[in-house]
Design a protein around this motif. Sequence first.
Motif, mmCIF file in Angstrom:
data_model
loop_
_atom_site.group_PDB
_atom_site.id
_atom_site.type_symbol
_atom_site.label_atom_id
_atom_site.label_comp_id
_atom_site.label_asym_id
_atom_site.label_seq_id
_atom_site.Cartn_x
_atom_site.Cartn_y
_atom_site.Cartn_z
ATOM 1 N N PRO A 137 0.828 -1.209 0.000
ATOM 2 C CA PRO A 137 0.000 0.000 0.000
ATOM 3 C C PRO A 137 0.866 1.264 0.000
ATOM 4 O O PRO A 137 1.689 1.459 0.880
ATOM 5 C CB PRO A 137 -0.807 -0.110 1.296
ATOM 6 C CG PRO A 137 -0.828 -1.565 1.602
ATOM 7 C CD PRO A 137 0.466 -2.113 1.102
ATOM 8 N N GLY A 138 0.709 2.065 -1.022
ATOM 9 C CA GLY A 138 1.422 3.332 -1.100
ATOM 10 C C GLY A 138 2.793 3.282 -1.722
ATOM 11 O O GLY A 138 3.428 4.321 -1.868
ATOM 12 N N GLN A 139 3.299 2.116 -2.114
ATOM 13 C CA GLN A 139 4.618 2.073 -2.735
ATOM 14 C C GLN A 139 4.799 0.821 -3.579
ATOM 15 O O GLN A 139 4.124 -0.177 -3.394
ATOM 16 C CB GLN A 139 5.732 2.172 -1.701
ATOM 17 C CG GLN A 139 5.949 0.946 -0.856
ATOM 18 C CD GLN A 139 7.083 1.171 0.134
ATOM 19 O OE1 GLN A 139 7.348 2.292 0.541
ATOM 20 N NE2 GLN A 139 7.729 0.112 0.542
ATOM 21 N N ILE A 140 5.724 0.931 -4.512
ATOM 22 C CA ILE A 140 6.106 -0.186 -5.367
ATOM 23 C C ILE A 140 7.623 -0.320 -5.267
ATOM 24 O O ILE A 140 8.351 0.663 -5.410
ATOM 25 C CB ILE A 140 5.696 0.070 -6.823
ATOM 26 C CG1 ILE A 140 4.188 0.214 -6.939
ATOM 27 C CG2 ILE A 140 6.195 -1.047 -7.726
ATOM 28 C CD1 ILE A 140 3.727 0.665 -8.310
ATOM 29 N N ASN A 141 8.103 -1.530 -5.007
ATOM 30 C CA ASN A 141 9.537 -1.783 -4.895
ATOM 31 C C ASN A 141 9.959 -2.755 -5.995
ATOM 32 O O ASN A 141 9.231 -3.698 -6.301
ATOM 33 C CB ASN A 141 9.877 -2.402 -3.537
ATOM 34 C CG ASN A 141 9.510 -1.496 -2.400
ATOM 35 O OD1 ASN A 141 9.665 -0.296 -2.483
ATOM 36 N ND2 ASN A 141 9.002 -2.075 -1.331
ATOM 37 N N THR A 142 11.135 -2.552 -6.523
ATOM 38 C CA THR A 142 11.668 -3.471 -7.525
ATOM 39 C C THR A 142 13.158 -3.681 -7.277
ATOM 40 O O THR A 142 13.852 -2.784 -6.794
ATOM 41 C CB THR A 142 11.429 -2.939 -8.952
ATOM 42 O OG1 THR A 142 11.898 -3.885 -9.887
ATOM 43 C CG2 THR A 142 12.130 -1.622 -9.186
ATOM 44 N N THR A 143 13.621 -4.881 -7.556
ATOM 45 C CA THR A 143 15.048 -5.194 -7.478
ATOM 46 C C THR A 143 15.418 -5.980 -8.726
ATOM 47 O O THR A 143 14.579 -6.644 -9.335
ATOM 48 C CB THR A 143 15.395 -6.046 -6.239
ATOM 49 O OG1 THR A 143 14.668 -7.263 -6.296
ATOM 50 C CG2 THR A 143 15.083 -5.310 -4.964
ATOM 51 N N LYS B 195 7.185 5.867 -4.182
ATOM 52 C CA LYS B 195 6.203 6.030 -3.094
ATOM 53 C C LYS B 195 5.140 7.026 -3.537
ATOM 54 O O LYS B 195 5.446 8.042 -4.146
ATOM 55 C CB LYS B 195 6.875 6.560 -1.828
ATOM 56 C CG LYS B 195 7.751 5.564 -1.141
ATOM 57 C CD LYS B 195 8.387 6.200 0.068
ATOM 58 C CE LYS B 195 8.014 5.427 1.284
ATOM 59 N NZ LYS B 195 8.596 5.966 2.502
ATOM 60 N N PHE B 196 3.916 6.691 -3.200
ATOM 61 C CA PHE B 196 2.790 7.575 -3.462
ATOM 62 C C PHE B 196 2.214 8.006 -2.126
ATOM 63 O O PHE B 196 1.912 7.158 -1.280
ATOM 64 C CB PHE B 196 1.709 6.846 -4.274
ATOM 65 C CG PHE B 196 2.204 6.343 -5.583
ATOM 66 C CD1 PHE B 196 2.298 7.207 -6.665
ATOM 67 C CD2 PHE B 196 2.575 5.029 -5.751
ATOM 68 C CE1 PHE B 196 2.760 6.752 -7.889
ATOM 69 C CE2 PHE B 196 3.033 4.558 -6.961
ATOM 70 C CZ PHE B 196 3.123 5.426 -8.042
#
Length: 94
Positions: free
Chosen positions: A56-62, A89-90
């Motif tokens: 919720p509120g963010q997207i992470n990528t690696t 982040k939103f």
Amino acid sequence: MPVPALPVITGFALRYGMVALATYAFTRTVRIGRWDQSEEDAHDKVEEGVSLRREPGQINTTGRFHRIIRLGKSGPGIEIDASGFGRVKFRKTD
């Protein structure tokens, strides 16, 4: 009728002069980074491939790319190990 060499030379000089000027300007704005062992360890822990996680509120990528490239069967080689992290982040503001 042969083409005069001056316009050709001037074109090359302008083109490569602009490239040299842009490179100089870029190198003046880039700061020298710091070395941190904990960051190195974090890059070493990333698994090969790309992963995306959404919360919720963010997207992470690696992502990580690790290969050894050899010239010939027993020739000299080079190891390539590239990894990266990303986060967006939103947040709603007033």
